[in-house]
Write an enzyme that holds these catalytic residues in place. Sequence first.
Site, PDB file in Angstrom:
ATOM      1  N   GLU A 402       0.746  -1.076  -0.117  1.00 31.52           N
ATOM      2  CA  GLU A 402      -0.051   0.014  -0.074  1.00 31.52           C
ATOM      3  C   GLU A 402       0.709   1.222   0.039  1.00 31.52           C
ATOM      4  O   GLU A 402       0.406   2.352  -0.746  1.00 31.52           O
ATOM      5  CB  GLU A 402      -0.947   0.005   1.232  1.00 31.52           C
ATOM      6  CG  GLU A 402      -2.167  -1.130   1.064  1.00 31.52           C
ATOM      7  CD  GLU A 402      -1.898  -2.448   1.446  1.00 31.52           C
ATOM      8  OE1 GLU A 402      -0.451  -2.685   1.642  1.00 31.52           O
ATOM      9  OE2 GLU A 402      -2.434  -3.033   1.122  1.00 31.52           O
ATOM     10  N   HIS A 469     -11.200  -5.996   9.387  1.00 36.01           N
ATOM     11  CA  HIS A 469     -11.673  -5.982   8.184  1.00 36.01           C
ATOM     12  C   HIS A 469     -13.243  -5.198   8.165  1.00 36.01           C
ATOM     13  O   HIS A 469     -14.042  -5.369   7.577  1.00 36.01           O
ATOM     14  CB  HIS A 469     -12.069  -7.317   7.463  1.00 36.01           C
ATOM     15  CG  HIS A 469     -11.035  -8.062   6.946  1.00 36.01           C
ATOM     16  ND1 HIS A 469     -10.088  -8.660   7.932  1.00 36.01           N
ATOM     17  CD2 HIS A 469     -10.430  -8.195   5.715  1.00 36.01           C
ATOM     18  CE1 HIS A 469      -9.067  -9.268   6.803  1.00 36.01           C
ATOM     19  NE2 HIS A 469      -9.445  -8.795   5.617  1.00 36.01           N
TER      20      HIS A 469
END
Length: 663
Positions: A402, A469
């Site tokens: 990322e 998540h």
Amino acid sequence: MEYQRMEYQRKDIDNNTLLNLYKRMLKPRMIEEKMLILLRQGKISKWFSGIGQEAISVGVTSAMTAEEYILPMHRNLGVFTTREIPLHRLFSQWQGKAGGFTKGRDRSFHFGTQEYKIVGMISHLGPQLGVADGIALADVLQNRERITAVFTGEGGTSEGDFHEALNIASVWQLPVLFCIENNGYGLSTPTSEQYNCENLADRGIGYGMESYTIDGNNILDVYSKVGELGQRMRKKPGPVLLEFKTFRMRGHEEASGTKYVPDALMEEWGTMDPIANYESFLKEEGLLDNIKIDLQKAEIESEINEHLQFAFGEHEVDFVESDELSDVYKAFAYTEARSNNAGEKIRLVDAVSQGLRQSMEQHDNLVIMGQDIAGYGGVFKVTEGFVDAFGTSRVRNTPICESGIVAAAMGLSINGMKAVVEMQFADFASSGFNPIVNYLAKSHYRWGEKADVVIRMPCGGDVGAGPFHSQTNEAWFTKTPGLKVAYPAFPFDAKGLLATAINDPNPVLFFEHKGLYRSVYQEVPTGYYTLPFGKAALLKEGHEITIVSYGAGVHWALEILGNHPEIKADLIDLRTLMPLDMTSIYTSIEKTGKLIILQEDSLFGGISSDISALVMENRFEYLDGPIKRVGSLEMPIPFSKRLENGYLPKERFVVALKELLAY
Ligand SMILES: Cc1ncc(C[n+]2csc(CCOP(=O)(O)OP(=O)(O)O)c2C)c(N)n1
């Protein structure tokens, strides 16, 4: 001092170039010597010396063309002088004056300039390696035969950003020259405590890229090798790793000294001074003598003095609040685009997908990057079918990195493109946090460079996905000046706001609630349209109380109001959190006198706290009761359904709402 004779191979370099390289090394050396005097006199604040390392900056820059980007570090003055930046601008920059490159907002070499195709470092060192990837990618996509050079010290190679950037460049075959200046120490840390292999260049094998170890004090070795590699890389793009062996002859910065460096090492490297040795070589070649050297030095000295006077004569920067605040974001004139097409009933996930697809059609310089977004269509299928429409050059699968990808998005923006990055889950933005909050957010304020990047953030709980998540982490970003934050709750808003986010040249974090992706349907025009940032939506009207929320909270509030038709409430959906539409909130409070704010995230430090504070400060006299904030509990978001229900604020919201109504 006797200088150890280094081996110089002039190959087919003409006399003029040989002399130019000498002059180009002499200039940064003489500037630095002057700066050391000014530092002692207290006229500049800090100095990071590159004395003894000039051959690298000068050799690399001289072998590149003027339109090719270079991303230097704190010891690369030779890059700036070889690109012929007027010296007074550099001096003003170091003194924090307006004639520099950052209007006094950042120090030393922390700046870039599009005019000279230089993109300076941020303090965190590593992120600029990924930025170079993005710049090079833009060149490749636009068929420009150019290379990009980026610098790092050997200390910086220990950062994850180094690994990510090299890996990306290799997987994507980008024409980036990764230049490691191995100068023996990272602050006080010797190489033996920094890495455990013989040569850093050997790492090239692991990344599947060509690599070389070069004598960084030998200007002709540097210049010839980079020249030769550049010629090839422009025609056949692919990265190369170069390790320049050199030595840091002074302290990390002047105040920190060199006590920890053994004398013998200093002496040994002292005999390998890149300028003195090269001078001897040029004398032997019959190109230089003492008279010419003195003349050259006198010319540079008078240039330095003249430009210093100019910079010293400049005023200090005044603090004008409105000027400072107005440069945090690049000005963006929102233009409304409307779609007159008939609507069709679609889900929020379809609206995001449609918005993104239509923006790809609008902007042929827009590139989307993310994990598994190409053939697979992304884990939420937002980009399904995009590869067929736009190809894999513009819809790019990325390795799992990322930070490197956010940095590459910044590089695309610097080099004239637009980027959308899909975080597979908003939670993983933590792995790209540094470039978002330090690079993207601060570039426009620091040196006027936009960050035309949207980061898509599939977020949110109530989906039984546990602590990694399910987070809704908008508060990490609303805190950071320079970022915009959108958080739509409905398909219509999601599509229009995404189009605006992509048009806006500022960095936008675009939150998409996973729980809403497939549960919320709405009639949405099929054509391209935009919606403005900073305009909340009044979803329901009532005179008793104001409810403010966003994202999933809006739907929880709607459900509760649906079950309690006796409650007469204004329901405000914020739609964007930065900018934040306080005007709509104030207008409603003036009518209802009561405010309750519902956010899905845990309460402390969230946007609801700021809304509450602002209303207290600005509309206290209209309030008929205490402001209530309702959010999740101060704990990580748990996995199993009962635990998650206990954590989320839905049930506490009804109780608080009734309490406030009864107040
Ligand atoms: C992420 C981060 N950690 C630590 C620092 C503090 N710091 C600044 S420069 C430096 C040493 C860098 O060493 P190297 O990369 O070898 O470059 P050199 O200074 O030797 O040229 C350190 C530790 C920083 N700026 N950023």
